[in-house]
Each structure stands twice: as structure tokens, then as C-alpha cells.
Design a protein around this motif. Sequence first.
Motif, PDB file in Angstrom:
ATOM      1  N   HIS A 156      -6.170  52.074  16.866  1.00  0.00           N
ATOM      2  CA  HIS A 156      -7.125  51.750  17.935  1.00  0.00           C
ATOM      3  C   HIS A 156      -6.372  51.067  19.072  1.00  0.00           C
ATOM      4  O   HIS A 156      -5.191  50.726  18.957  1.00  0.00           O
ATOM      5  CB  HIS A 156      -8.246  50.842  17.409  1.00  0.00           C
ATOM      6  N   GLY A 157      -7.071  50.886  20.171  1.00  0.00           N
ATOM      7  CA  GLY A 157      -6.469  50.229  21.328  1.00  0.00           C
ATOM      8  C   GLY A 157      -6.194  51.220  22.456  1.00  0.00           C
ATOM      9  O   GLY A 157      -6.306  52.441  22.290  1.00  0.00           O
ATOM     10  N   VAL A 158      -5.837  50.661  23.609  1.00  0.00           N
ATOM     11  CA  VAL A 158      -5.605  51.460  24.810  1.00  0.00           C
ATOM     12  C   VAL A 158      -4.196  51.207  25.329  1.00  0.00           C
ATOM     13  O   VAL A 158      -3.788  50.053  25.487  1.00  0.00           O
ATOM     14  CB  VAL A 158      -6.634  51.124  25.913  1.00  0.00           C
ATOM     15  N   LEU A 159      -3.470  52.298  25.590  1.00  0.00           N
ATOM     16  CA  LEU A 159      -2.168  52.226  26.252  1.00  0.00           C
ATOM     17  C   LEU A 159      -2.330  52.809  27.646  1.00  0.00           C
ATOM     18  O   LEU A 159      -2.759  53.957  27.799  1.00  0.00           O
ATOM     19  CB  LEU A 159      -1.107  53.023  25.482  1.00  0.00           C
ATOM     20  N   LEU A 160      -1.977  52.031  28.674  1.00  0.00           N
ATOM     21  CA  LEU A 160      -2.060  52.491  30.052  1.00  0.00           C
ATOM     22  C   LEU A 160      -0.662  52.755  30.599  1.00  0.00           C
ATOM     23  O   LEU A 160       0.251  51.950  30.390  1.00  0.00           O
ATOM     24  CB  LEU A 160      -2.748  51.445  30.930  1.00  0.00           C
ATOM     25  N   ILE A 233      -6.576  60.652  28.205  1.00  0.00           N
ATOM     26  CA  ILE A 233      -7.271  60.978  29.449  1.00  0.00           C
ATOM     27  C   ILE A 233      -6.224  61.048  30.547  1.00  0.00           C
ATOM     28  O   ILE A 233      -5.416  60.129  30.710  1.00  0.00           O
ATOM     29  CB  ILE A 233      -8.318  59.901  29.805  1.00  0.00           C
ATOM     30  N   GLY A 234      -6.252  62.141  31.314  1.00  0.00           N
ATOM     31  CA  GLY A 234      -5.233  62.325  32.346  1.00  0.00           C
ATOM     32  C   GLY A 234      -5.134  61.164  33.304  1.00  0.00           C
ATOM     33  O   GLY A 234      -4.037  60.745  33.670  1.00  0.00           O
ATOM     34  N   GLU A 235      -6.261  60.596  33.701  1.00  0.00           N
ATOM     35  CA  GLU A 235      -6.238  59.466  34.633  1.00  0.00           C
ATOM     36  C   GLU A 235      -7.570  58.735  34.599  1.00  0.00           C
ATOM     37  O   GLU A 235      -8.632  59.357  34.536  1.00  0.00           O
ATOM     38  CB  GLU A 235      -5.962  59.957  36.055  1.00  0.00           C
ATOM     39  N   MET A 256      -4.957  56.811  25.299  1.00  0.00           N
ATOM     40  CA  MET A 256      -3.863  56.713  26.258  1.00  0.00           C
ATOM     41  C   MET A 256      -4.307  57.314  27.580  1.00  0.00           C
ATOM     42  O   MET A 256      -5.004  58.333  27.604  1.00  0.00           O
ATOM     43  CB  MET A 256      -2.626  57.469  25.749  1.00  0.00           C
ATOM     44  N   SER A 257      -3.900  56.679  28.672  1.00  0.00           N
ATOM     45  CA  SER A 257      -4.272  57.202  29.974  1.00  0.00           C
ATOM     46  C   SER A 257      -3.342  56.650  31.046  1.00  0.00           C
ATOM     47  O   SER A 257      -2.494  55.798  30.773  1.00  0.00           O
ATOM     48  CB  SER A 257      -5.723  56.839  30.309  1.00  0.00           C
ATOM     49  N   THR A 258      -3.498  57.170  32.266  1.00  0.00           N
ATOM     50  CA  THR A 258      -2.722  56.672  33.402  1.00  0.00           C
ATOM     51  C   THR A 258      -3.664  55.997  34.388  1.00  0.00           C
ATOM     52  O   THR A 258      -4.872  56.228  34.390  1.00  0.00           O
ATOM     53  CB  THR A 258      -1.979  57.815  34.121  1.00  0.00           C
ATOM     54  N   MET A 259      -3.068  55.153  35.230  1.00  0.00           N
ATOM     55  CA  MET A 259      -3.841  54.444  36.241  1.00  0.00           C
ATOM     56  C   MET A 259      -2.940  54.150  37.423  1.00  0.00           C
ATOM     57  O   MET A 259      -1.747  53.868  37.254  1.00  0.00           O
ATOM     58  CB  MET A 259      -4.393  53.138  35.648  1.00  0.00           C
ATOM     59  N   HIS A 260      -3.490  54.230  38.627  1.00  0.00           N
ATOM     60  CA  HIS A 260      -2.709  53.926  39.817  1.00  0.00           C
ATOM     61  C   HIS A 260      -2.573  52.414  39.963  1.00  0.00           C
ATOM     62  O   HIS A 260      -3.551  51.702  40.167  1.00  0.00           O
ATOM     63  CB  HIS A 260      -3.367  54.508  41.068  1.00  0.00           C
ATOM     64  N   SER A 261      -1.347  51.942  39.821  1.00  0.00           N
ATOM     65  CA  SER A 261      -1.052  50.519  39.994  1.00  0.00           C
ATOM     66  C   SER A 261       0.451  50.374  40.128  1.00  0.00           C
ATOM     67  O   SER A 261       1.219  51.147  39.549  1.00  0.00           O
ATOM     68  CB  SER A 261      -1.558  49.712  38.789  1.00  0.00           C
ATOM     69  N   GLY A 262       0.876  49.382  40.884  1.00  0.00           N
ATOM     70  CA  GLY A 262       2.307  49.199  41.092  1.00  0.00           C
ATOM     71  C   GLY A 262       2.991  48.395  40.017  1.00  0.00           C
ATOM     72  O   GLY A 262       4.220  48.364  39.946  1.00  0.00           O
ATOM     73  N   ALA A 287      -1.136  47.694  25.534  1.00  0.00           N
ATOM     74  CA  ALA A 287       0.062  47.547  26.361  1.00  0.00           C
ATOM     75  C   ALA A 287      -0.099  48.340  27.647  1.00  0.00           C
ATOM     76  O   ALA A 287      -0.937  49.237  27.750  1.00  0.00           O
ATOM     77  CB  ALA A 287       1.306  48.018  25.603  1.00  0.00           C
ATOM     78  N   VAL A 288       0.741  47.975  28.626  1.00  0.00           N
ATOM     79  CA  VAL A 288       0.821  48.718  29.886  1.00  0.00           C
ATOM     80  C   VAL A 288       2.280  49.093  30.099  1.00  0.00           C
ATOM     81  O   VAL A 288       3.164  48.224  30.076  1.00  0.00           O
ATOM     82  CB  VAL A 288       0.310  47.896  31.083  1.00  0.00           C
ATOM     83  N   LEU A 289       2.528  50.377  30.290  1.00  0.00           N
ATOM     84  CA  LEU A 289       3.883  50.877  30.543  1.00  0.00           C
ATOM     85  C   LEU A 289       3.980  51.300  32.003  1.00  0.00           C
ATOM     86  O   LEU A 289       3.195  52.119  32.471  1.00  0.00           O
ATOM     87  CB  LEU A 289       4.185  52.071  29.632  1.00  0.00           C
ATOM     88  N   ASN A 290       4.929  50.724  32.713  1.00  0.00           N
ATOM     89  CA  ASN A 290       5.157  51.050  34.125  1.00  0.00           C
ATOM     90  C   ASN A 290       6.500  51.766  34.224  1.00  0.00           C
ATOM     91  O   ASN A 290       7.510  51.260  33.736  1.00  0.00           O
ATOM     92  CB  ASN A 290       5.173  49.750  34.941  1.00  0.00           C
ATOM     93  N   GLN A 291       6.525  52.938  34.842  1.00  0.00           N
ATOM     94  CA  GLN A 291       7.778  53.693  34.863  1.00  0.00           C
ATOM     95  C   GLN A 291       8.045  54.357  36.205  1.00  0.00           C
ATOM     96  O   GLN A 291       7.141  54.591  37.001  1.00  0.00           O
ATOM     97  CB  GLN A 291       7.792  54.735  33.742  1.00  0.00           C
ATOM     98  N   ARG A 292       9.321  54.644  36.451  1.00  0.00           N
ATOM     99  CA  ARG A 292       9.778  55.348  37.641  1.00  0.00           C
ATOM    100  C   ARG A 292      10.939  56.253  37.241  1.00  0.00           C
ATOM    101  O   ARG A 292      11.508  56.134  36.149  1.00  0.00           O
ATOM    102  CB  ARG A 292      10.284  54.372  38.719  1.00  0.00           C
ATOM    103  N   LEU A 293      11.307  57.163  38.151  1.00  0.00           N
ATOM    104  CA  LEU A 293      12.477  58.009  37.960  1.00  0.00           C
ATOM    105  C   LEU A 293      13.496  57.696  39.042  1.00  0.00           C
ATOM    106  O   LEU A 293      13.151  57.616  40.225  1.00  0.00           O
ATOM    107  CB  LEU A 293      12.089  59.492  38.019  1.00  0.00           C
TER     108      LEU A 293
END
Length: 394
Positions: A156-160, A233-235, A256-262, A287-293
Motif C-alpha cells: 500500500h501507499g503512494v509513490l510520486l 496513473i500517468g499523471e 504510483m503516479s507523476t505530478m508537476h513539481s520542481g 515517497a517522492v522521487l524527483n528526477q532529471r536527465l
Amino acid sequence: MDTSRSERNFCEPKQNAKDVVALVDDLLNKAVEHGASDIHFEPRSTELDIRFRLDGVLNTVEKLPQSLCDNIIARLKVLGGLLTYRNDIPQEGRIEIKIGQNSQIMDQRLAIFPTIHGQRAVVRLFYNNTELMELEQLGFSERTYCALKSIAAQNHGVLLLTGPAGSGKSTTLAALLRHILRFFAGRSVVTLEDPVEIRIEGATQVQITPHGQMTFPTALRSLLRQDPQVLMIGEIRDAETAKIAVEAGLTGHLLMSTMHSGSPAGALLRLLEMGIEPYQVTSSISAVLNQRLVRKLCTKCRRQVEGADLFNATGCDECFNTGYKGRVLIAEIVQLDSQLRKAILAKADLDELETILKDKGHTTMLADGRRLVEDGITTQDELNKVCGIVSDSL
């Protein structure tokens, strides 16, 4: 970058081309050949600029006479199944992949938009990248990789996931779902996406049609009665979707999903701004995972800095004089603990949350990227640019 040299490397000029069909096909093929993620057809007052997005950066590869613009856009509309006689409205479509076409291509999306100089078009290319299928292939640091494996094992739980468009969020989510299907056989895995970008064997994938009756909230409510265990969920785009997603995480679903945030802290506060109660955020978000390339240095032309274990970008024919070839992931992950939960329940602001993370010794995205600089994979300048650092002073 020397644009004129870049143009010669990519395409032979076709300023007098009469066969628009062949011209458009040639541009699409060359984009795939060079691994472009997007092709921009940008009308100007006297010309039509053709630009490829390579490793996240736009490069002008050809300039055509403005007189060809209408015919080229019309050809793209035909390929995308759009209305050729409507030049005053935005349109979106898909360019079908022909039998025998390059097997690297998984999908081609077309978007048309009217401007003062004519219609602007962008073709987005989606590739079958077999090298980035599994979680261990993505290049996360050992700490982040272990944290994601631990989250994937939860019931259970949400990963963003946060990050701008084109930062690899969909690839990460797909790898996480494959990891779950591989190591936790028997789990029911369902995705809701707009559109489905990556096919995942073993998962039930649902495509949400824009402006259709089956919206994200409607589909998500119904799916919760389909006995899923893992949901993607895609977003999360609105308060209604956020509310249902959080409730799903509280009622025995791993979501699991994505969200617009810096930033991770910004994502947590955005949920509160959407009307999610603080206690629901602290109870549901794992948890919240923030990533870039970031772009990787071209191994053919990189030059070592004298007296240091660092490298500079130079530029050669292999990398089209950019000094870089390919991209690699940098990331930061925030897992909620008692201190963060107390701060959220107390409705702390962004500065307070960032201070708590700093005091805890949180590994920022910038700090994660330094390992790549030290290993000669990228440069400090590239890292600063991606992380939004204006100067070298860190």
C-alpha cells in the motif's frame, strides 16, 4: 554550438525540393537515424526551420523556404489523420508506423498549432529502448535504487514521481512495474495513461481518451472495484484524481503516479493545495522521487582538465559538435519519516520542509549528479544547467 556545421552533418539542403512527400519522409527518417526525441517544424517570416531535439537540446538541422511550409504541414496532417482544411485550430494525431519501418520506433505523435507565420508542427518520437527496461539499468545511485525496491515490495501507499516533460518518468514507472511483475508474481497490475507510451507485458493498460467520457477520476473509481493491487496513473492533474489516488493508497493499494513539481517538498505541498487533508498526505504518501536527465560527455572527444580528474566537452563529428552524446539519470528521493509527517501536519511551508531535509543530510539531485562529474560522465556546467544553478558557486 556551431549551427551551420550541425546542419551539414544532419541533412543535405533541399531548398528546391518539389517532392514534399519524399522531403517529409526523409526528415522523419533522419530524425530516427540520429535518435531525436522530437522534430520541430517552426515557421518564420522568410523560412521554415527544421529542428531536432537531441539529448534534450534543440538543434537547427535545416532551413527551408517559407513557401514550402503549407505543403509540408499539409503532408504531416495527412500522415496524422488530421483535418487538412482547418488551419486555424490546434490539432493532435498519430502518424502510423509503416510496415518495414525502423523497428526502433514505437509511436509517433503529431501536434499542430497556428502561429502568425503559419502552422507550427511537432512530431514526438517514442523508441523501443531495450537497454532501459529494468530498474537496475536506469542508473540510479545505490541508495535510491534500494529505496525504490523497498517501495515496490510494499502492499500500500503512494509513490510520486516529479520532473519536467522528457525527464524519464514514464521509463522509471515502467521499470518499477516490470520489477513488481518479475519479483512479486501474482499481483494484479493496472495502469491508466493518456496515452499509453510504453507497453508492459503482464500489466493491464488502459488508455484514457482526451475529452472522452472516461476521465481519470471515472476510470480510477471503477478500477478500484476490479480488485487491483498495484495501480499506475500517468499523471495526477487535478484535485479529484489526487483525492481518489490518496484514498487508494490508504485502502490497501500500491499506487504510483507523476505530478508537476520542481522538488519533492513542492509535490507534498501541492497535494495540500489540492485540498488533500494533511493527515491523508502523511498516511498515504510513501515517497517522492524527483528526477532529471543530464547529457553524457561524448567519449570520442572529451578532454581531461589539466591537473584534475574532470573532463570538458569538445565536439566532434560523432556527437555533431555538441560535445555530448546520450543522457543519464540523476535523482533525489524523499521518504516520509516522523519528522516530515509532523511538519506536514503542522502545515509547514516550503522553506521549512526544505530546511528539515537539509538538516537530515538529504542527498539532493545536484549532489547525486556530482558522482557523474567525478566519474567523467558529464560536466559541472551541464549539471548546473539541468539543476537550475546560475553560477559555479554551489
